[in-house]
Design a protein around this motif. Structure first.
Motif, PDB file in Angstrom:
ATOM      1  N   VAL A  40      40.086  21.934  40.155  1.00  0.00           N
ATOM      2  CA  VAL A  40      41.036  23.036  39.966  1.00  0.00           C
ATOM      3  C   VAL A  40      42.447  22.627  40.382  1.00  0.00           C
ATOM      4  CG1 VAL A  40      39.333  24.872  40.328  1.00  0.00           C
ATOM      5  CG2 VAL A  40      40.544  23.939  42.299  1.00  0.00           C
ATOM      6  N   ARG A  41      43.393  23.349  39.809  1.00  0.00           N
ATOM      7  CA  ARG A  41      44.765  23.333  40.335  1.00  0.00           C
ATOM      8  C   ARG A  41      45.039  24.756  40.784  1.00  0.00           C
ATOM      9  NH1 ARG A  41      47.538  21.922  36.173  1.00  0.00           N
ATOM     10  NH2 ARG A  41      47.475  19.730  36.717  1.00  0.00           N
ATOM     11  N   VAL A  42      45.390  24.937  42.060  1.00  0.00           N
ATOM     12  CA  VAL A  42      45.680  26.282  42.564  1.00  0.00           C
ATOM     13  C   VAL A  42      47.185  26.401  42.728  1.00  0.00           C
ATOM     14  CG1 VAL A  42      45.117  28.008  44.299  1.00  0.00           C
ATOM     15  CG2 VAL A  42      43.517  26.138  43.886  1.00  0.00           C
ATOM     16  N   GLN A  43      47.757  27.346  41.983  1.00  0.00           N
ATOM     17  CA  GLN A  43      49.191  27.604  42.099  1.00  0.00           C
ATOM     18  C   GLN A  43      49.380  28.583  43.245  1.00  0.00           C
ATOM     19  OE1 GLN A  43      49.355  28.904  38.064  1.00  0.00           O
ATOM     20  NE2 GLN A  43      49.713  26.854  37.261  1.00  0.00           N
ATOM     21  N   LEU A  44      50.007  28.101  44.328  1.00  0.00           N
ATOM     22  CA  LEU A  44      50.140  28.907  45.540  1.00  0.00           C
ATOM     23  C   LEU A  44      51.513  29.562  45.568  1.00  0.00           C
ATOM     24  CD1 LEU A  44      48.653  26.231  47.959  1.00  0.00           C
ATOM     25  CD2 LEU A  44      47.517  28.297  47.138  1.00  0.00           C
ATOM     26  N   PRO A  45      51.571  30.857  45.944  1.00  0.00           N
ATOM     27  CA  PRO A  45      52.868  31.515  45.990  1.00  0.00           C
ATOM     28  C   PRO A  45      53.801  30.788  46.967  1.00  0.00           C
ATOM     29  CG  PRO A  45      51.069  33.059  46.539  1.00  0.00           C
ATOM     30  CD  PRO A  45      50.461  31.699  46.389  1.00  0.00           C
ATOM     31  N   GLY A  46      54.922  30.315  46.492  1.00  0.00           N
ATOM     32  CA  GLY A  46      55.926  29.710  47.365  1.00  0.00           C
ATOM     33  C   GLY A  46      55.563  28.352  47.925  1.00  0.00           C
ATOM     34  N   ALA A  47      54.602  27.663  47.334  1.00  0.00           N
ATOM     35  CA  ALA A  47      54.225  26.340  47.862  1.00  0.00           C
ATOM     36  C   ALA A  47      53.811  25.435  46.699  1.00  0.00           C
ATOM     37  CB  ALA A  47      53.085  26.467  48.863  1.00  0.00           C
ATOM     38  N   ASP A  48      53.653  24.151  47.000  1.00  0.00           N
ATOM     39  CA  ASP A  48      53.219  23.217  45.958  1.00  0.00           C
ATOM     40  C   ASP A  48      51.802  23.546  45.500  1.00  0.00           C
ATOM     41  OD1 ASP A  48      55.595  21.901  46.168  1.00  0.00           O
ATOM     42  OD2 ASP A  48      54.818  20.280  47.447  1.00  0.00           O
ATOM     43  N   ASP A  49      51.487  23.147  44.275  1.00  0.00           N
ATOM     44  CA  ASP A  49      50.125  23.328  43.775  1.00  0.00           C
ATOM     45  C   ASP A  49      49.150  22.528  44.634  1.00  0.00           C
ATOM     46  OD1 ASP A  49      51.310  24.722  41.771  1.00  0.00           O
ATOM     47  OD2 ASP A  49      50.687  23.389  40.138  1.00  0.00           O
ATOM     48  N   LEU A  50      47.950  23.056  44.735  1.00  0.00           N
ATOM     49  CA  LEU A  50      46.872  22.350  45.436  1.00  0.00           C
ATOM     50  C   LEU A  50      45.880  21.890  44.372  1.00  0.00           C
ATOM     51  CD1 LEU A  50      45.303  21.784  48.149  1.00  0.00           C
ATOM     52  CD2 LEU A  50      44.316  24.069  47.868  1.00  0.00           C
ATOM     53  N   VAL A  51      45.556  20.609  44.389  1.00  0.00           N
ATOM     54  CA  VAL A  51      44.645  20.067  43.369  1.00  0.00           C
ATOM     55  C   VAL A  51      43.407  19.523  44.078  1.00  0.00           C
ATOM     56  CG1 VAL A  51      44.382  18.315  41.572  1.00  0.00           C
ATOM     57  CG2 VAL A  51      46.581  19.474  41.862  1.00  0.00           C
ATOM     58  N   GLY A  52      42.244  19.809  43.537  1.00  0.00           N
ATOM     59  CA  GLY A  52      41.012  19.291  44.147  1.00  0.00           C
ATOM     60  C   GLY A  52      39.790  19.921  43.518  1.00  0.00           C
ATOM     61  N   ARG A  53      38.649  19.761  44.203  1.00  0.00           N
ATOM     62  CA  ARG A  53      37.386  20.332  43.726  1.00  0.00           C
ATOM     63  C   ARG A  53      37.098  21.623  44.508  1.00  0.00           C
ATOM     64  NH1 ARG A  53      32.602  17.721  41.587  1.00  0.00           N
ATOM     65  NH2 ARG A  53      34.197  16.735  40.307  1.00  0.00           N
ATOM     66  N   ALA A  54      36.833  22.717  43.770  1.00  0.00           N
ATOM     67  CA  ALA A  54      36.496  23.983  44.443  1.00  0.00           C
ATOM     68  C   ALA A  54      35.069  23.881  44.954  1.00  0.00           C
ATOM     69  CB  ALA A  54      36.631  25.149  43.475  1.00  0.00           C
ATOM     70  N   VAL A  55      34.903  23.942  46.288  1.00  0.00           N
ATOM     71  CA  VAL A  55      33.570  23.688  46.848  1.00  0.00           C
ATOM     72  C   VAL A  55      32.900  24.916  47.461  1.00  0.00           C
ATOM     73  CG1 VAL A  55      33.872  21.211  47.218  1.00  0.00           C
ATOM     74  CG2 VAL A  55      34.589  22.820  49.009  1.00  0.00           C
ATOM     75  N   ASP A  56      33.683  25.956  47.783  1.00  0.00           N
ATOM     76  CA  ASP A  56      33.033  27.118  48.410  1.00  0.00           C
ATOM     77  C   ASP A  56      33.967  28.320  48.363  1.00  0.00           C
ATOM     78  OD1 ASP A  56      31.044  28.538  49.720  1.00  0.00           O
ATOM     79  OD2 ASP A  56      31.581  27.814  51.731  1.00  0.00           O
ATOM     80  N   VAL A  57      33.368  29.497  48.565  1.00  0.00           N
ATOM     81  CA  VAL A  57      34.129  30.705  48.885  1.00  0.00           C
ATOM     82  C   VAL A  57      33.648  31.111  50.271  1.00  0.00           C
ATOM     83  CG1 VAL A  57      34.544  33.116  48.299  1.00  0.00           C
ATOM     84  CG2 VAL A  57      34.354  31.394  46.479  1.00  0.00           C
ATOM     85  N   ASP A  58      34.592  31.217  51.234  1.00  0.00           N
ATOM     86  CA  ASP A  58      34.159  31.434  52.617  1.00  0.00           C
ATOM     87  C   ASP A  58      34.041  32.929  52.936  1.00  0.00           C
ATOM     88  OD1 ASP A  58      36.681  32.408  53.257  1.00  0.00           O
ATOM     89  OD2 ASP A  58      37.321  30.601  54.319  1.00  0.00           O
ATOM     90  N   GLU A  59      33.714  33.230  54.196  1.00  0.00           N
ATOM     91  CA  GLU A  59      33.444  34.626  54.577  1.00  0.00           C
ATOM     92  C   GLU A  59      34.679  35.504  54.549  1.00  0.00           C
ATOM     93  OE1 GLU A  59      31.399  35.022  58.231  1.00  0.00           O
ATOM     94  OE2 GLU A  59      29.651  33.897  57.538  1.00  0.00           O
ATOM     95  N   SER A  60      35.846  34.900  54.437  1.00  0.00           N
ATOM     96  CA  SER A  60      37.064  35.691  54.289  1.00  0.00           C
ATOM     97  C   SER A  60      37.466  35.797  52.828  1.00  0.00           C
ATOM     98  CB  SER A  60      38.212  35.054  55.083  1.00  0.00           C
ATOM     99  OG  SER A  60      37.835  34.913  56.424  1.00  0.00           O
ATOM    100  N   GLY A  61      36.568  35.408  51.935  1.00  0.00           N
ATOM    101  CA  GLY A  61      36.866  35.483  50.508  1.00  0.00           C
ATOM    102  C   GLY A  61      37.810  34.397  50.039  1.00  0.00           C
ATOM    103  N   ARG A  62      38.060  33.403  50.909  1.00  0.00           N
ATOM    104  CA  ARG A  62      39.010  32.335  50.533  1.00  0.00           C
ATOM    105  C   ARG A  62      38.304  31.252  49.728  1.00  0.00           C
ATOM    106  NH1 ARG A  62      41.413  30.726  56.305  1.00  0.00           N
ATOM    107  NH2 ARG A  62      39.183  30.339  56.522  1.00  0.00           N
ATOM    108  N   LEU A  63      39.068  30.660  48.807  1.00  0.00           N
ATOM    109  CA  LEU A  63      38.529  29.532  48.044  1.00  0.00           C
ATOM    110  C   LEU A  63      38.736  28.255  48.858  1.00  0.00           C
ATOM    111  CD1 LEU A  63      37.321  28.708  45.232  1.00  0.00           C
ATOM    112  CD2 LEU A  63      39.663  28.153  44.557  1.00  0.00           C
ATOM    113  N   VAL A  64      37.660  27.501  49.039  1.00  0.00           N
ATOM    114  CA  VAL A  64      37.757  26.251  49.792  1.00  0.00           C
ATOM    115  C   VAL A  64      37.833  25.104  48.785  1.00  0.00           C
ATOM    116  CG1 VAL A  64      36.680  24.780  51.526  1.00  0.00           C
ATOM    117  CG2 VAL A  64      36.413  27.276  51.664  1.00  0.00           C
ATOM    118  N   VAL A  65      38.929  24.337  48.896  1.00  0.00           N
ATOM    119  CA  VAL A  65      39.174  23.253  47.949  1.00  0.00           C
ATOM    120  C   VAL A  65      39.121  21.930  48.698  1.00  0.00           C
ATOM    121  CG1 VAL A  65      40.887  22.271  46.351  1.00  0.00           C
ATOM    122  CG2 VAL A  65      40.612  24.759  46.511  1.00  0.00           C
TER     123      VAL A  65
END
Ligand code: BT5
Length: 256
Positions: free
Chosen positions: A209-234
């Motif tokens: 994935v490429r994650v376009q983050l508000p106000g920050a550089d894109d994050l590129v990597g493999r999406a590996v989990d969704v944690d208990e706070s609903g966050r995507l772990v890359v």
């Protein structure tokens, strides 16, 4: 066979109320700028505001949600989730799961809550928190139902008609509200079970994935989990896992 031989479904208040059931109080507006905006002005739990024509629909980050008159199921439901604060970020994810449950097994969820059929967006979700003695959530849902290709605003969108799926807006409202009620119940009683169900349905997991983050550089990597706070772990690079709570995901290439 043409994919959409059925006529466009009408919206009538008594039918909508009956489909919703006694747990909800349904209002129908022929036209309104935004059902979320209306619901926020009187955020009483169990209130459901439906419109046949939303003229200034809102997406996340002030984006536009565009739907021609009579084509969509656009509504907002007010709920008092009665959740520990740590589980609030799961509400949008639970909502995606509820819509997926109401539409059927064809649906996948792109993190956090885009509802997709074959990589095309059929529904958008906007959950807003309204502060009060007991904070409530306004859950806004827009499902593309009758649109033809020409009536969709972007070529990454689809509709239930295009996919030859069930297109009665009243039945759909009843189905989504039932799933929302049971999803909220599960979030209270068994949040881990709900998270497991979300992970099952989430087509982002396992993808590059490429994650376009508000106000920050894109994050590129493999999406590996969704944690208990609903966050995507890359997994950004070996040994570096980053959890993101907001952002737009682009699936770079298919799983596997
Ligand atoms: C969303 O935002 O997907 C949330 C949309 C929520 C709409 C509901 S309708 C009832 C309630 N009342 C409101 O005012 N809103 C809620 P986001 O992830 O930011 O996606 C917005 C983007 O989706 C736009 O920038 C377009 O690219 C695209 N888009 C706009 N209209 C669309 C449509 N009908 N179908 C598919 N994609 C669309």
């Amino acid at each position: 066979m043409p994919p959409n031989p059925s006529p466009r479904s009408p919206l009538e208040l008594p039918d909508l109320q009956e489909a919703a059931g006694p747990d909800w109080h349904v209002e129908l507006l022929e036209e309104t700028p935004s059902t979320n905006a209306v619901a926020r002005t009187g955020p009483d739990p169990h209130r459901v505001v439906v419109t046949n024509h939303q003229t200034q629909g809102r997406g996340r980050l002030d984006r536009v949600w565009a739907t021609p008159a009579g084509t969509s199921l656009t509504f907002s439901a007010v709920v008092d989730p009665q959740l520990e604060p740590r589980w609030w970020p799961m509400i949008p994810l639970m909502t995606g799961l509820a819509v997926a449950g109401a539409i059927g097994p064809e649906v996948g969820l792109k993190w956090p809550n885009d509802v997709l059929i074959d990589s095309r967006k059929v529904c958008g979700i906007l959950v807003e928190r309204v502060e009060a003695a007991d904070p409530v959530a306004v859950i806004g849902i827009g499902i593309n139902v009758h649109q033809t290709h020409a009536e969709l605003p972007v070529d990454t969108a689809t509709s239930l008609a295009i996919e030859a799926l069930q297109q009665d807006r009243t039945t759909l409202l009843g189905g989504v509200l039932r799933e929302l009620r049971s999803g909220l119940g599960q979030l209270r009683s068994d949040p881990q079970g709900l998270l497991a169900a979300y992970r099952e349905r989430c087509v982002t997991l396992g993808r590059d994935v490429r994650v376009q983050l508000p106000g920050a550089d894109d994050l590129v990597g493999r999406a590996v989990d969704v944690d208990e706070s609903g966050r995507l772990v890359v997994a950004a690079e070996p040994g570096r896992h980053v959890a993101v709570s907001a952002g737009d995901v682009v699936h770079v290439r298919p799983a596997g």
